[in-house]
Design a protein around this motif. Structure first.
Motif, PDB file in Angstrom:
ATOM      1  N   LEU A   1       0.783  -1.265   0.049  1.00  0.00           N
ATOM      2  CA  LEU A   1      -0.007  -0.077   0.045  1.00  0.00           C
ATOM      3  C   LEU A   1       0.798   1.126  -0.034  1.00  0.00           C
ATOM      4  CD1 LEU A   1      -2.787   1.411   0.025  1.00  0.00           C
ATOM      5  CD2 LEU A   1      -2.588   0.937   2.551  1.00  0.00           C
ATOM      6  N   TYR A   2       1.899   1.389   0.736  1.00  0.00           N
ATOM      7  CA  TYR A   2       2.742   2.454   0.709  1.00  0.00           C
ATOM      8  C   TYR A   2       3.288   2.650  -0.438  1.00  0.00           C
ATOM      9  CZ  TYR A   2       6.668   5.245   2.706  1.00  0.00           C
ATOM     10  OH  TYR A   2       7.621   6.394   2.825  1.00  0.00           O
ATOM     11  N   GLU A   3       3.864   1.757  -1.402  1.00  0.00           N
ATOM     12  CA  GLU A   3       4.474   2.104  -2.603  1.00  0.00           C
ATOM     13  C   GLU A   3       3.379   2.293  -3.610  1.00  0.00           C
ATOM     14  OE1 GLU A   3       7.461   2.100  -3.276  1.00  0.00           O
ATOM     15  OE2 GLU A   3       8.008   1.735  -1.120  1.00  0.00           O
ATOM     16  N   ALA A   4       2.128   2.076  -3.377  1.00  0.00           N
ATOM     17  CA  ALA A   4       1.035   2.384  -4.208  1.00  0.00           C
ATOM     18  C   ALA A   4       0.494   3.761  -4.215  1.00  0.00           C
ATOM     19  CB  ALA A   4      -0.152   1.447  -4.202  1.00  0.00           C
ATOM     20  N   ILE A   5       1.000   4.508  -2.947  1.00  0.00           N
ATOM     21  CA  ILE A   5       0.525   5.833  -2.939  1.00  0.00           C
ATOM     22  C   ILE A   5       1.292   6.787  -3.868  1.00  0.00           C
ATOM     23  CG2 ILE A   5       0.386   7.800  -1.052  1.00  0.00           C
ATOM     24  CD1 ILE A   5      -0.040   5.558   0.855  1.00  0.00           C
ATOM     25  N   ARG A   6       0.540   7.471  -4.579  1.00  0.00           N
ATOM     26  CA  ARG A   6       1.185   8.533  -5.477  1.00  0.00           C
ATOM     27  C   ARG A   6       0.365   9.817  -5.393  1.00  0.00           C
ATOM     28  NH1 ARG A   6       4.516   5.592  -5.449  1.00  0.00           N
ATOM     29  NH2 ARG A   6       5.523   4.227  -6.860  1.00  0.00           N
ATOM     30  N   SER A   7      -1.045   9.798  -4.668  1.00  0.00           N
ATOM     31  CA  SER A   7      -2.027  10.989  -4.912  1.00  0.00           C
ATOM     32  C   SER A   7      -1.408  12.215  -3.744  1.00  0.00           C
ATOM     33  CB  SER A   7      -3.218  10.785  -4.565  1.00  0.00           C
ATOM     34  OG  SER A   7      -4.222  11.723  -4.667  1.00  0.00           O
ATOM     35  N   GLU A   8      -1.501  13.381  -4.328  1.00  0.00           N
ATOM     36  CA  GLU A   8      -1.325  14.504  -3.424  1.00  0.00           C
ATOM     37  C   GLU A   8      -2.442  14.188  -2.324  1.00  0.00           C
ATOM     38  OE1 GLU A   8       0.650  16.996  -3.073  1.00  0.00           O
ATOM     39  OE2 GLU A   8       1.877  17.194  -4.776  1.00  0.00           O
ATOM     40  N   GLY A   9      -2.190  14.760  -1.192  1.00  0.00           N
ATOM     41  CA  GLY A   9      -2.983  14.637  -0.012  1.00  0.00           C
ATOM     42  C   GLY A   9      -3.263  13.662   0.602  1.00  0.00           C
ATOM     43  N   VAL A  10      -2.486  12.543   0.103  1.00  0.00           N
ATOM     44  CA  VAL A  10      -2.429  11.191   0.828  1.00  0.00           C
ATOM     45  C   VAL A  10      -0.983  11.175   1.348  1.00  0.00           C
ATOM     46  CG1 VAL A  10      -2.352   8.522   0.761  1.00  0.00           C
ATOM     47  CG2 VAL A  10      -3.933   9.965  -0.611  1.00  0.00           C
ATOM     48  N   ASP A  11      -0.860  11.234   2.982  1.00  0.00           N
ATOM     49  CA  ASP A  11       0.576  11.597   3.293  1.00  0.00           C
ATOM     50  C   ASP A  11       1.200  10.126   3.965  1.00  0.00           C
ATOM     51  OD1 ASP A  11      -0.036  14.201   3.213  1.00  0.00           O
ATOM     52  OD2 ASP A  11      -1.027  14.342   5.287  1.00  0.00           O
ATOM     53  N   GLY A  12       0.530   9.128   3.716  1.00  0.00           N
ATOM     54  CA  GLY A  12       1.271   7.857   3.915  1.00  0.00           C
ATOM     55  C   GLY A  12       0.170   6.920   4.158  1.00  0.00           C
ATOM     56  N   ILE A  13       0.547   5.831   5.180  1.00  0.00           N
ATOM     57  CA  ILE A  13      -0.319   4.923   5.684  1.00  0.00           C
ATOM     58  C   ILE A  13      -0.612   4.780   7.235  1.00  0.00           C
ATOM     59  CG2 ILE A  13       0.285   3.377   3.819  1.00  0.00           C
ATOM     60  CD1 ILE A  13       1.742   1.702   5.367  1.00  0.00           C
ATOM     61  N   ILE A  14      -1.507   4.150   7.520  1.00  0.00           N
ATOM     62  CA  ILE A  14      -1.976   3.963   8.856  1.00  0.00           C
ATOM     63  C   ILE A  14      -2.002   2.621   9.194  1.00  0.00           C
ATOM     64  CG2 ILE A  14      -3.476   4.293  10.896  1.00  0.00           C
ATOM     65  CD1 ILE A  14      -3.903   7.217   9.914  1.00  0.00           C
ATOM     66  N   ALA A  15      -1.081   2.048  10.119  1.00  0.00           N
ATOM     67  CA  ALA A  15      -1.296   0.480  10.381  1.00  0.00           C
ATOM     68  C   ALA A  15      -2.026   0.564  11.764  1.00  0.00           C
ATOM     69  CB  ALA A  15       0.025   0.071  10.745  1.00  0.00           C
ATOM     70  N   LYS A  16      -3.014  -0.602  11.668  1.00  0.00           N
ATOM     71  CA  LYS A  16      -3.767  -0.731  12.879  1.00  0.00           C
ATOM     72  C   LYS A  16      -4.132  -2.394  13.119  1.00  0.00           C
ATOM     73  CE  LYS A  16      -6.768   3.295  11.538  1.00  0.00           C
ATOM     74  NZ  LYS A  16      -7.921   3.656  11.394  1.00  0.00           N
ATOM     75  N   ARG A  17      -3.668  -2.374  14.395  1.00  0.00           N
ATOM     76  CA  ARG A  17      -3.862  -3.811  14.978  1.00  0.00           C
ATOM     77  C   ARG A  17      -5.300  -4.322  14.729  1.00  0.00           C
ATOM     78  NH1 ARG A  17       0.499  -6.618  17.804  1.00  0.00           N
ATOM     79  NH2 ARG A  17      -1.323  -8.050  18.656  1.00  0.00           N
ATOM     80  N   LEU A  18      -5.698  -5.540  14.234  1.00  0.00           N
ATOM     81  CA  LEU A  18      -6.802  -5.862  14.231  1.00  0.00           C
ATOM     82  C   LEU A  18      -7.536  -6.331  15.521  1.00  0.00           C
ATOM     83  CD1 LEU A  18      -6.346  -8.204  11.204  1.00  0.00           C
ATOM     84  CD2 LEU A  18      -8.071  -6.555  11.388  1.00  0.00           C
ATOM     85  N   ASP A  19      -6.646  -6.702  16.610  1.00  0.00           N
ATOM     86  CA  ASP A  19      -7.261  -7.079  17.847  1.00  0.00           C
ATOM     87  C   ASP A  19      -7.378  -5.800  18.956  1.00  0.00           C
ATOM     88  OD1 ASP A  19      -4.525  -6.431  18.386  1.00  0.00           O
ATOM     89  OD2 ASP A  19      -4.253  -8.251  19.381  1.00  0.00           O
ATOM     90  N   SER A  20      -6.906  -4.581  18.372  1.00  0.00           N
ATOM     91  CA  SER A  20      -7.191  -3.303  19.278  1.00  0.00           C
ATOM     92  C   SER A  20      -8.317  -2.938  19.387  1.00  0.00           C
ATOM     93  CB  SER A  20      -6.243  -2.303  18.520  1.00  0.00           C
ATOM     94  OG  SER A  20      -6.743  -1.942  17.439  1.00  0.00           O
ATOM     95  N   ILE A  21      -8.824  -2.651  20.632  1.00  0.00           N
ATOM     96  CA  ILE A  21      -9.740  -1.703  21.193  1.00  0.00           C
ATOM     97  C   ILE A  21      -9.455  -0.371  20.910  1.00  0.00           C
ATOM     98  CG2 ILE A  21     -10.219  -3.525  23.043  1.00  0.00           C
ATOM     99  CD1 ILE A  21      -9.335  -1.280  25.123  1.00  0.00           C
ATOM    100  N   TYR A  22     -10.726   0.366  20.950  1.00  0.00           N
ATOM    101  CA  TYR A  22     -10.572   1.984  20.505  1.00  0.00           C
ATOM    102  C   TYR A  22     -10.298   2.676  21.923  1.00  0.00           C
ATOM    103  CZ  TYR A  22     -11.462   6.287  18.391  1.00  0.00           C
ATOM    104  OH  TYR A  22     -11.289   7.654  17.796  1.00  0.00           O
ATOM    105  N   ALA A  23      -9.096   3.111  21.948  1.00  0.00           N
ATOM    106  CA  ALA A  23      -8.526   3.493  23.425  1.00  0.00           C
ATOM    107  C   ALA A  23      -8.442   5.151  22.818  1.00  0.00           C
ATOM    108  CB  ALA A  23      -7.458   3.017  23.775  1.00  0.00           C
ATOM    109  N   GLY A  24      -8.872   6.084  23.584  1.00  0.00           N
ATOM    110  CA  GLY A  24      -8.711   7.502  23.411  1.00  0.00           C
ATOM    111  C   GLY A  24      -7.037   7.908  23.585  1.00  0.00           C
ATOM    112  N   GLY A  25      -6.691   8.874  22.866  1.00  0.00           N
ATOM    113  CA  GLY A  25      -5.317   9.175  22.985  1.00  0.00           C
ATOM    114  C   GLY A  25      -4.434   8.366  21.918  1.00  0.00           C
ATOM    115  N   ARG A  26      -3.190   8.794  21.936  1.00  0.00           N
ATOM    116  CA  ARG A  26      -2.156   8.138  21.129  1.00  0.00           C
ATOM    117  C   ARG A  26      -2.014   6.539  21.632  1.00  0.00           C
ATOM    118  NH1 ARG A  26      -0.544  10.952  17.320  1.00  0.00           N
ATOM    119  NH2 ARG A  26      -0.465  13.234  17.444  1.00  0.00           N
ATOM    120  N   SER A  27      -1.777   5.776  20.922  1.00  0.00           N
ATOM    121  CA  SER A  27      -1.526   4.233  20.971  1.00  0.00           C
ATOM    122  C   SER A  27      -0.771   3.723  19.878  1.00  0.00           C
ATOM    123  CB  SER A  27      -2.840   3.628  21.246  1.00  0.00           C
ATOM    124  OG  SER A  27      -2.998   2.469  21.082  1.00  0.00           O
ATOM    125  N   GLU A  28       0.352   2.717  20.468  1.00  0.00           N
ATOM    126  CA  GLU A  28       1.267   2.009  19.692  1.00  0.00           C
ATOM    127  C   GLU A  28       0.311   0.990  18.950  1.00  0.00           C
ATOM    128  OE1 GLU A  28       2.883  -1.034  23.202  1.00  0.00           O
ATOM    129  OE2 GLU A  28       4.229   0.490  22.212  1.00  0.00           O
TER     130      GLU A  28
END
Length: 283
Positions: free
Chosen positions: A160-187
């Protein structure tokens, strides 16, 4: 709507991992949208009600007239350029007159990309793993002209990272499938920026606070503040005293002979670089 959004930590390089999904990081306006009894309320990341700013997002395509709370990002897509425009979106966010907002909502509408669902018909979903919340999001809303469920790719972050070419797409976000939604910054959520690089010249520096004026091909393109180590600052200051050309209230100017390599996320239409970071001196 007082709810702290979940925010990603930074990671330098893309990766592959079956425990994660990967989404494009669109440069837009982070919004939480609550639909209750068919009425939408839009709130910014800081909790400010911005419902009146985006009339084109008032009709949320929820399934079965459900009450929901969505998390996502509003962005403007410039069809003529074939890319997202953060500059156009910021102009929209600054609008205050209702007539101007109405006209913009028709002629330059924003799109909302929903990437999470936090409530559904009164049930708090934040304690569920992301994989399950994504499945519920698929059931809870449809796509239409204004609303889209965010694309996600399983496991293959590098692809996905290598496929990004568009302006306004700053990169990618990786999200763990088992993660709960915790407010604030999370690894459990990780941002990997898609940087661009340029060789520039330093044309001056701030009098108050740190910042180097950047120039490229004779044009001012911004100010770099981030990523400059202390020894590099000291080395520049020692050299700058011999190449001073003038000053004003805010800046001291130097001959643009010191070259540096920077990285940045994108450029505005005027050529200014967004979020520049110092990489190294050149030469």
């Amino acid at each position: 709507m007082q709810l702290i959004p979940m925010m990603p930590e930074l990671r330098e390089k893309p990766f592959n991992d079956e425990r994660y999904i990967f989404e494009p990081k669109i440069d837009g306006h982070r919004l939480m949208i609550r639909v209750k009894n068919g009425i939408a309320q839009l709130c910014s990341r800081s909790g400010i009600d911005v419902t009146m700013q985006y009339p084109e997002l008032w009709r949320v395509p929820v399934v079965g007239a459900a009450d929901v709370l969505l998390d996502g990002v509003a962005a403007f897509f410039d069809e003529s350029a074939g890319s997202f425009s953060s500059e156009a979106l910021r102009e929209r966010m600054r609008m205050r007159k209702s007539m101007d907002i109405r006209i913009a909502s028709v002629h330059s509408p924003v799109h909302y990309f929903a990437f999470d669902i936090l409530e559904w018909n009164g049930k708090d979903l934040r304690g569920l793993p992301l994989k399950q919340r994504k499945q519920l999001l698929e059931k809870a809303m449809d796509d239409n002209r204004s609303y889209h469920r965010m694309f996600a790719l399983d496991a293959e972050g590098k692809r996905l990272y290598e496929a990004i070419r568009s302006e306004g797409v700053d990169g990618i976000i990786a999200k763990r499938l088992d993660s709960i939604y915790a407010g604030g910054r999370s690894e459990n959520w990780l941002t990997v920026h898609k940087y661009r690089y340029a060789q520039v010249r330093i044309a001056g520096y701030r009098k108050h606070g740190f910042g180097w004026l950047l120039e490229r091909e004779g044009q001012r393109i911004g100010i770099v503040e981030a990523g400059v180590p202390g020894p590099h600052r000291q080395a520049f200051q020692g050299t700058a005293q011999a190449i001073l050309t003038g000053e004003d209230r805010d800046y001291v100017y130097v001959k643009p002979i010191i070259e540096a390599k920077i990285r940045f996320l994108s450029r505005t239409s005027s050529g200014t670089v967004r979020n520049p970071e110092f990489v190294r001196f050149v030469g």
